[in-house]
Design an enzyme around this catalytic site. Structure first.
Site, PDB file in Angstrom:
ATOM      1  N   ASP A 130       0.820  -1.200   0.000  1.00  0.00           N
ATOM      2  CA  ASP A 130       0.000   0.000   0.000  1.00  0.00           C
ATOM      3  C   ASP A 130       0.859   1.257   0.000  1.00  0.00           C
ATOM      4  OD1 ASP A 130      -2.714   1.250   0.419  1.00  0.00           O
ATOM      5  OD2 ASP A 130      -1.698   2.000   2.207  1.00  0.00           O
ATOM      6  N   GLU A 183       0.854  -0.429  -5.166  1.00  0.00           N
ATOM      7  CA  GLU A 183      -0.136   0.626  -5.350  1.00  0.00           C
ATOM      8  C   GLU A 183       0.649   1.931  -5.398  1.00  0.00           C
ATOM      9  OE1 GLU A 183      -3.258   3.557  -3.534  1.00  0.00           O
ATOM     10  OE2 GLU A 183      -1.887   2.467  -2.248  1.00  0.00           O
TER      11      GLU A 183
END
Length: 651
Positions: A331, A383
């Protein structure tokens, strides 16, 4: 996995100190933390934690009435504290009482702990991860021989706490029931219930993988798991560690891979967590201009410190080792590799005067190299919203080494295009076609994720203009286009049936919508898209090469039309996609082709079974000669309104 330290003896030795200090102790989680042992015939628990700046560390818990004077630890020369406590066993609660040189004492959760209490309680729990018997060896063997780049990958992104709740009148086994405060009379499904219900749903829908929003233990429900305290502990919200093992094992037995969102970019300031662990900055940078993401109010790991890098890399390896997961999605990579991201203008440039976070970049390269070396066939996904190049290229080529990168540009441009009224889309046609210009610069995964349906953005259906039929038709066309476009796929839960309300982590999905035909039709389309996708190598074999893609028509902006070919050169398979983003029917539309023959319809998003208008073509169409440069042949079709059709050359 290649062991670099014995796992049989949990006691720390000189070789462990050396590897930990170098940042290369890949199984440090079998040394640090709490481990069941036997010493001179006496069973108990051995504890070890890293706190080099502490004045005193003790183990406290329900076994000694939380008395920090009862079980003080011994400090080693490298700043690791250790202690054997006889008589302790699985299920005992404990924390570390850490006293700084000013004699201020805080009670800390074990950074390497395998289990924590159910929040809001914060103690660690002594756990034994060796008792579960896995039954997924066939899956693991197959995975090790696979090449993820050449596999179909359709991912169902899930937040376990809001996929579905059940009645509090139907409690799970003792210790795992959780009331959901914002929904009286409800509780979470536990890992074993999810194994029965979620896996069967995902399998029926045809997805290849489940991606879980973080299950690493976290204190605040509203963070969705992205503010982690327990990097080695599956959240107790849904049950104990062995039940999460059961969930993953069951996925593998049913042919479904498991991906975890993993968050090495930051951590919260909760007093019981990693923040100021030994009385000062330890896991975080000392300078807040580098050590804090002010946008989120969280702290940043010190990637330049070997012991911190070791903690994080071993955490990733731990989930592959102990829980058999198939991949991680890292993330917020942008916040890791750019020093100014989230710092609100208060940041420190690197040695070259720019915003590249060199230590974080080096950490990510080492992370990905280590995972690839030890676990062939698994994936790491970034991401990343930056323009940083080569995110999915090997570190040896100057890349970060990820297997795939989320294509944030495709997502943003496509949704901006679709939010426009169809009559205005001709003015921004380039937003629809631009993604192909860079589609093969990285190994992209197309993602319509949870981030697109929160913070007042509205759910996917409600982003679309028009009446109910047009909204649903737009979504059907978008998803059909997505499955035809190069790149692996990720879809957040609820999108598959047209959730209308914005996602909230404390509520169920709007399952009641499936009593209505528009939503049943969309769900059936996603199910058919998944199953078609898995059957057709042309849609996934060459996701990252121009050999797998060719434009037919990219510039028909007035009609809102695009058409292209997906190819698998190895098999000769070829699939034609025609996508219409305007609510008009185009009859006698010619689609130019190089290859004559019969073309078989694979899918039509406007079919009545999907709640479309039913504008259709014959299931098999023969090409016609067409002497128009560069095409020699063409399919003559009727293009449905706000619809997409896929045809395959019959060989």
């Amino acid at each position: 996995m290649n062991d670099n330290a014995t796992a049989k003896n949990p006691f720390l030795e000189e070789f462990d100190y050396y590897l930990f200090g170098q940042g290369d102790h890949h199984r440090i989680y079998e040394k640090m933390g709490a481990h069941l042992v036997e010493v001179d015939g006496v069973s108990g628990v051995y504890f070890a934690t890293w706190a080099p700046n502490a004045h005193e560390v003790a183990v406290v818990g329900n076994f000694n009435n939380w008395n920090h004077e009862a079980n003080k630890m011994r400090r080693t020369e490298v700043g690791i504290w250790e202690l054997f406590i006889p008589g302790m066993n699985v299920g005992d609660l404990y924390k570390y009482s850490v006293k700084n040189h000013h004699h201020y004492c805080v009670y800390k959760t074990d950074p390497y702990g395998y289990q924590q209490e159910i929040r809001p309680a914060t103690a660690s729990v002594v756990a034994d991860l060796s008792t579960y018997t896995w039954k997924d060896q066939e899956w693991i063997d197959k995975r090790e021989r696979s090449n993820p780049e050449k596999q179909p990958m359709s991912v169902y992104e899930v937040h376990l706490g809001s996929w579905l709740h059940t009645s509090i009148d139907n409690p799970p086994k003792e210790g795992t029931s959780l009331a959901v405060e914002q929904k009286p009379g409800a509780r979470y499904l536990n890992y074993r219930e999810l194994a029965d219900q979620l896996i069967s749903y995902v399998k029926d829908m045809g997805y290849t993988h489940i991606e879980l929003l973080p299950v690493t233990e976290y204190p605040f429900d509203g963070s969705w798991g992205y503010q982690v305290v327990g990097f080695y502990a599956p959240t107790s919200r849904y049950g104990p560690p062995e039940d999460f093992m059961y969930f993953v094992d069951k996925c593998h037995q049913e042919g479904i891979g498991v991906l975890l969102d993993w968050v090495p970019g930051h951590f919260p300031k909760d007093e019981h967590g990693l923040a100021y662990f030994d009385g000062g900055p330890l896991y975080e940078y000392e300078d807040s201009r580098k050590g804090e993401i002010k946008t989120w109010g969280t702290l940043v790991f010190d990637y330049g410190r070997n012991e911190v890098r070791n903690f994080l890399i071993a955490s990733a390896l731990f989930w592959f080792d102990k829980y058999h997961i198939d991949g991680i999605r890292v993330d917020a990579v942008a916040y890791m590799i750019e020093l100014d991201k989230g710092r609100e203008g208060d940041w420190i440039p690197n040695q070259y005067g720019d915003n590249g976070h060199l230590e974080a970049i080096s950490f990510l390269q080492h992370l990905n190299n280590t995972i690839a070396h030890n676990y062939p066939g698994v994936v790491t996904i970034a991401e990343d919203s930056t323009a940083w190049g080569n995110v999915s290229r090997p570190a040896s080529e100057g890349g970060l080494g990820f297997t795939f990168k989320w294509n944030m540009g495709w997502m943003n441009d496509t949704l901006k295009y679709l939010k426009e009224h169809p009559n205005h889309r001709s003015n921004c046609h380039n937003k629809l076609t631009f993604s192909i210009w860079y589609a093969f610069d990285e190994k992209f995964m197309l993602a319509l994720s949870h981030d697109e349906v929160v913070h007042l953005k509205g759910h996917l259906v409600n982003k679309m203009p028009g009446d109910e039929w047009q909204k649903m038709a737009n979504v059907r066309t978008l998803l059909t286009y997505m499955f035809a476009h190069p790149g692996k796929k990720t879809l957040f839960m609820g999108m598959e049936f047209g959730q209308t309300s914005e996602w909230q982590e404390f509520l169920d999905l709007d399952w009641y919508l499936l009593q209505y035909e528009p939503h049943k039709g969309l769900k059936r389309l996603v199910q058919d898209l998944n199953k078609m996708y898995i059957r057709e190598p042309a849609l996934y074999m060459e996701d990252f090469s121009y050999e797998g893609f060719e434009w037919i028509e990219a510039n028909d902006a007035p009609r809102g039309l695009i058409s292209f070919v997906r190819k698998d050169p190895a098999s000769g398979d070829m699939i034609v996609a025609v996508c219409n983003f305007k609510p008009y029917v185009y009859e006698n539309y010619w689609v130019g082709l190089h290859y004559p023959g019969e073309y078989v319809e694979l899918i039509n998003s406007d079919s009545q079974v999907y709640w479309g208008s039913g504008v259709c073509n014959p299931s098999v169409i023969h090409t016609r000669e067409w002497h128009d440069v560069p095409w020699s042949h063409a399919l003559e079709i009727t293009v449905p309104p706000l619809g997409a059709v896929l045809y395959k050359l019959k060989r």
